[in-house]
Design a protein around this motif. Sequence first.
Motif, PDB file in Angstrom:
ATOM      1  N   GLN A  27       0.850  -1.193   0.000  1.00 49.35           N
ATOM      2  CA  GLN A  27       0.000   0.000   0.000  1.00 49.35           C
ATOM      3  C   GLN A  27       0.881   1.237   0.000  1.00 49.35           C
ATOM      4  O   GLN A  27       2.033   1.197   0.448  1.00 49.35           O
ATOM      5  CB  GLN A  27      -0.950  -0.004   1.186  1.00 49.35           C
ATOM      6  CG  GLN A  27      -0.300  -0.126   2.543  1.00 49.35           C
ATOM      7  CD  GLN A  27      -1.328  -0.213   3.651  1.00 49.35           C
ATOM      8  OE1 GLN A  27      -2.459   0.267   3.530  1.00 49.35           O
ATOM      9  NE2 GLN A  27      -0.963  -0.841   4.758  1.00 49.35           N
ATOM     10  N   PRO A  28       0.369   2.351  -0.518  1.00 48.47           N
ATOM     11  CA  PRO A  28       1.217   3.533  -0.675  1.00 48.47           C
ATOM     12  C   PRO A  28       1.608   4.161   0.646  1.00 48.47           C
ATOM     13  O   PRO A  28       0.844   4.156   1.611  1.00 48.47           O
ATOM     14  CB  PRO A  28       0.336   4.490  -1.502  1.00 48.47           C
ATOM     15  CG  PRO A  28      -1.051   4.044  -1.257  1.00 48.47           C
ATOM     16  CD  PRO A  28      -0.987   2.558  -1.056  1.00 48.47           C
ATOM     17  N   VAL A  29       2.822   4.724   0.675  1.00 48.17           N
ATOM     18  CA  VAL A  29       3.275   5.459   1.847  1.00 48.17           C
ATOM     19  C   VAL A  29       2.431   6.715   2.027  1.00 48.17           C
ATOM     20  O   VAL A  29       1.993   7.036   3.136  1.00 48.17           O
ATOM     21  CB  VAL A  29       4.770   5.826   1.701  1.00 48.17           C
ATOM     22  CG1 VAL A  29       5.211   6.766   2.828  1.00 48.17           C
ATOM     23  CG2 VAL A  29       5.628   4.573   1.681  1.00 48.17           C
ATOM     24  N   ASN A  30       2.218   7.430   0.933  1.00 47.07           N
ATOM     25  CA  ASN A  30       1.428   8.661   0.958  1.00 47.07           C
ATOM     26  C   ASN A  30       0.148   8.446   0.148  1.00 47.07           C
ATOM     27  O   ASN A  30       0.099   8.696  -1.048  1.00 47.07           O
ATOM     28  CB  ASN A  30       2.225   9.826   0.369  1.00 47.07           C
ATOM     29  CG  ASN A  30       3.465  10.138   1.176  1.00 47.07           C
ATOM     30  OD1 ASN A  30       3.387  10.310   2.392  1.00 47.07           O
ATOM     31  ND2 ASN A  30       4.612  10.204   0.515  1.00 47.07           N
ATOM     32  N   GLY A  31      -0.863   7.957   0.803  1.00 42.49           N
ATOM     33  CA  GLY A  31      -2.127   7.657   0.140  1.00 42.49           C
ATOM     34  C   GLY A  31      -3.027   6.938   1.117  1.00 42.49           C
ATOM     35  O   GLY A  31      -2.785   6.950   2.331  1.00 42.49           O
ATOM     36  N   TYR A  32      -4.063   6.300   0.589  1.00 40.87           N
ATOM     37  CA  TYR A  32      -4.981   5.577   1.463  1.00 40.87           C
ATOM     38  C   TYR A  32      -4.273   4.382   2.081  1.00 40.87           C
ATOM     39  O   TYR A  32      -3.676   3.568   1.389  1.00 40.87           O
ATOM     40  CB  TYR A  32      -6.201   5.101   0.676  1.00 40.87           C
ATOM     41  CG  TYR A  32      -7.121   4.235   1.512  1.00 40.87           C
ATOM     42  CD1 TYR A  32      -7.967   4.802   2.453  1.00 40.87           C
ATOM     43  CD2 TYR A  32      -7.119   2.847   1.383  1.00 40.87           C
ATOM     44  CE1 TYR A  32      -8.802   4.017   3.235  1.00 40.87           C
ATOM     45  CE2 TYR A  32      -7.942   2.050   2.153  1.00 40.87           C
ATOM     46  CZ  TYR A  32      -8.786   2.647   3.079  1.00 40.87           C
ATOM     47  OH  TYR A  32      -9.595   1.862   3.853  1.00 40.87           O
ATOM     48  N   ARG A  33      -4.356   4.273   3.405  1.00 41.37           N
ATOM     49  CA  ARG A  33      -3.765   3.169   4.155  1.00 41.37           C
ATOM     50  C   ARG A  33      -4.906   2.349   4.741  1.00 41.37           C
ATOM     51  O   ARG A  33      -5.753   2.862   5.465  1.00 41.37           O
ATOM     52  CB  ARG A  33      -2.883   3.697   5.281  1.00 41.37           C
ATOM     53  CG  ARG A  33      -1.784   4.670   4.847  1.00 41.37           C
ATOM     54  CD  ARG A  33      -0.573   3.973   4.332  1.00 41.37           C
ATOM     55  NE  ARG A  33       0.065   3.160   5.355  1.00 41.37           N
ATOM     56  CZ  ARG A  33       1.110   2.363   5.093  1.00 41.37           C
ATOM     57  NH1 ARG A  33       1.599   2.266   3.854  1.00 41.37           N
ATOM     58  NH2 ARG A  33       1.653   1.643   6.061  1.00 41.37           N
TER      59      ARG A  33
END
Length: 257
Positions: A27-33
């Motif tokens: 999953q992205p570091v800077n995005g939806y978690r």
Amino acid sequence: MSSSTRIDLPVAVTEDSLLGGRVRFLQPVNGYRAAVDPVLLAASAPAQDGDRVLDLGCGAGAISLCLLARVPGLTVTGIEQAPEMRDLAERNAALNCVTDRFAPHLGRVEARPPLFEEGAFDLVLANPPYLETDRADLPESALKAAAHVEGEVPLAEWVEAAYRALRHKGRLAMVHRADRLADMLEPIQKRFGGLQIHPVYPKVGRDAKRVIVMARKGVRTPLSLSSGVVLHNMDGSYTPPIAAALDGSALAFGAPL
């Protein structure tokens, strides 16, 4: 989730795990978690072997992968408008060896066929953006903004897309903020019957923060409200039903009120 390992791809991601390690998840570091909500939706979804499932706005595939871990005999189609998230969903499908059962596609929720065939699915799952555009402060990350803020696709469009996709007597399951329950019910009641509302309480004595709503196409069963489920004990630990769901078990809600 377990501890994260950062991986540098075109979008910086971490590799985490869901369901006590049963699901590997980029999953992205800077995005939806992915948090608790998609896991609980997958745990409570009324799915069985052989069902055809549509995951609207599938993101990196958290709902789909958790559901497939619990009910392996499904086929899941994902629709995701952000190319970076769709690509992560494809990577996650390969990482978990379910490419034959989970197919994420690039497209918009409100798109008409041939993106998906009308009436083709037994179950539609959705975790729409929670914030209305005119009431939200947009995050700096475009990926996070797309996941959290409705933008050009209002909640009613998600419901309409689910209705078109479902077969007769097919089921919709959606998680959303409790304070937007009225916004959910208005379009759902126009199209569906058999509504079931399941509140999710942070602790005993606290107001619900989330609701999981289920409905059926082509039925007229009256609306029902369950006593829901409580996330945390007073000491902050997960309650037994939630702990079991986060490890991969099915989640059952309390008796109807």
